[in-house]
Design a protein around this motif. Sequence first.
Motif, PDB file in Angstrom:
ATOM      1  N   HIS A  37       7.275   1.082  -5.726  1.00 29.93           N
ATOM      2  CA  HIS A  37       8.323   0.125  -6.091  1.00 29.93           C
ATOM      3  C   HIS A  37       9.730   0.686  -5.901  1.00 29.93           C
ATOM      4  O   HIS A  37      10.670  -0.070  -5.670  1.00 29.93           O
ATOM      5  CB  HIS A  37       8.147  -0.331  -7.534  1.00 29.93           C
ATOM      6  CG  HIS A  37       6.942  -1.188  -7.734  1.00 29.93           C
ATOM      7  ND1 HIS A  37       6.841  -2.466  -7.251  1.00 29.93           N
ATOM      8  CD2 HIS A  37       5.759  -0.919  -8.332  1.00 29.93           C
ATOM      9  CE1 HIS A  37       5.667  -2.966  -7.563  1.00 29.93           C
ATOM     10  NE2 HIS A  37       4.989  -2.047  -8.220  1.00 29.93           N
ATOM     11  N   LEU A  38       9.878   2.004  -6.002  1.00 25.21           N
ATOM     12  CA  LEU A  38      11.210   2.621  -5.908  1.00 25.21           C
ATOM     13  C   LEU A  38      11.514   3.197  -4.536  1.00 25.21           C
ATOM     14  O   LEU A  38      12.626   3.649  -4.303  1.00 25.21           O
ATOM     15  CB  LEU A  38      11.321   3.754  -6.938  1.00 25.21           C
ATOM     16  CG  LEU A  38      11.279   3.357  -8.400  1.00 25.21           C
ATOM     17  CD1 LEU A  38      11.158   4.596  -9.268  1.00 25.21           C
ATOM     18  CD2 LEU A  38      12.507   2.560  -8.762  1.00 25.21           C
ATOM     19  N   ARG A  51       0.830  -1.192   0.000  1.00 17.72           N
ATOM     20  CA  ARG A  51       0.000   0.000   0.000  1.00 17.72           C
ATOM     21  C   ARG A  51       0.868   1.247   0.000  1.00 17.72           C
ATOM     22  O   ARG A  51       2.064   1.181   0.182  1.00 17.72           O
ATOM     23  CB  ARG A  51      -0.905   0.001   1.224  1.00 17.72           C
ATOM     24  CG  ARG A  51      -1.906  -1.118   1.186  1.00 17.72           C
ATOM     25  CD  ARG A  51      -2.840  -1.022   2.345  1.00 17.72           C
ATOM     26  NE  ARG A  51      -3.848  -2.056   2.211  1.00 17.72           N
ATOM     27  CZ  ARG A  51      -5.122  -1.798   2.091  1.00 17.72           C
ATOM     28  NH1 ARG A  51      -5.560  -0.577   2.110  1.00 17.72           N
ATOM     29  NH2 ARG A  51      -5.980  -2.780   1.966  1.00 17.72           N
ATOM     30  N   PHE A  52       0.221   2.356  -0.199  1.00 15.66           N
ATOM     31  CA  PHE A  52       0.893   3.643  -0.156  1.00 15.66           C
ATOM     32  C   PHE A  52       0.434   4.317   1.125  1.00 15.66           C
ATOM     33  O   PHE A  52      -0.592   5.008   1.145  1.00 15.66           O
ATOM     34  CB  PHE A  52       0.524   4.460  -1.396  1.00 15.66           C
ATOM     35  CG  PHE A  52       1.503   5.540  -1.690  1.00 15.66           C
ATOM     36  CD1 PHE A  52       2.774   5.239  -2.119  1.00 15.66           C
ATOM     37  CD2 PHE A  52       1.169   6.860  -1.529  1.00 15.66           C
ATOM     38  CE1 PHE A  52       3.685   6.228  -2.395  1.00 15.66           C
ATOM     39  CE2 PHE A  52       2.067   7.861  -1.793  1.00 15.66           C
ATOM     40  CZ  PHE A  52       3.333   7.536  -2.231  1.00 15.66           C
ATOM     41  N   PRO A  53       1.158   4.109   2.228  1.00 17.68           N
ATOM     42  CA  PRO A  53       0.677   4.563   3.539  1.00 17.68           C
ATOM     43  C   PRO A  53       0.645   6.076   3.676  1.00 17.68           C
ATOM     44  O   PRO A  53       1.312   6.807   2.935  1.00 17.68           O
ATOM     45  CB  PRO A  53       1.687   3.958   4.513  1.00 17.68           C
ATOM     46  CG  PRO A  53       2.911   3.762   3.716  1.00 17.68           C
ATOM     47  CD  PRO A  53       2.462   3.478   2.308  1.00 17.68           C
ATOM     48  N   ARG A  80      -2.271   7.297 -10.161  1.00 15.96           N
ATOM     49  CA  ARG A  80      -2.117   5.871  -9.832  1.00 15.96           C
ATOM     50  C   ARG A  80      -0.779   5.332 -10.340  1.00 15.96           C
ATOM     51  O   ARG A  80      -0.067   4.617  -9.627  1.00 15.96           O
ATOM     52  CB  ARG A  80      -3.284   5.080 -10.423  1.00 15.96           C
ATOM     53  CG  ARG A  80      -3.304   3.628 -10.048  1.00 15.96           C
ATOM     54  CD  ARG A  80      -4.529   2.903 -10.586  1.00 15.96           C
ATOM     55  NE  ARG A  80      -4.642   3.009 -12.027  1.00 15.96           N
ATOM     56  CZ  ARG A  80      -5.596   3.674 -12.673  1.00 15.96           C
ATOM     57  NH1 ARG A  80      -6.520   4.321 -12.003  1.00 15.96           N
ATOM     58  NH2 ARG A  80      -5.621   3.713 -13.981  1.00 15.96           N
ATOM     59  N   VAL A  81      -0.412   5.703 -11.564  1.00 13.88           N
ATOM     60  CA  VAL A  81       0.860   5.243 -12.147  1.00 13.88           C
ATOM     61  C   VAL A  81       2.039   5.785 -11.341  1.00 13.88           C
ATOM     62  O   VAL A  81       2.992   5.058 -11.035  1.00 13.88           O
ATOM     63  CB  VAL A  81       0.957   5.659 -13.636  1.00 13.88           C
ATOM     64  CG1 VAL A  81       2.345   5.408 -14.183  1.00 13.88           C
ATOM     65  CG2 VAL A  81      -0.078   4.922 -14.456  1.00 13.88           C
TER      66      VAL A  81
END
Length: 167
Positions: free
Chosen positions: A92-93, A23-25, A84-85
Amino acid sequence: MIALPREAAIATPIVISTFPRKRFPRSARVRTRAEYSTVFNGARRVSDPLMTLHWLKGDTPARLGLAVSRKVDTRAVGRNRIKRVLRDATRHLRSCLAGGDYVIVARSAAKTASNQQIREAFERLLRRAGALPVVAAGGTMPPREGAEEPLPLNGPDASPGRAEPAC
């Protein structure tokens, strides 16, 4: 409520994943107006035809803020795709990124760009800003003395699929 026949209810697969979702916290986001203002006023800026990166170095783990206005795309679907992209690429980075706050301001050209083009532009900006290590291009010349080795993508123990840097 629609009731499923007994056979259909039994046949419905239940997906149990052993891997937690990436997730993107909230702690990884630039959120308030004051935080955005701080980044815009004191950050290093690097531009590309698709977007502009503002990076304010810091000791904290990398945080991302996104600014995709209606000038970029009048449709919410298009603006959300761009965000979103960029969130996925950051997710990931994030382990490879230098600490600090990153704010991406999308430009109108991002509307017509493919997801891959947006991701590549983002990574290119991060490398130009110095937030990601530079990947050396393969060639016939020997590496310079003291040059670091490029990061391998999808090492031997990595799963198949999208290439991710092995930091």
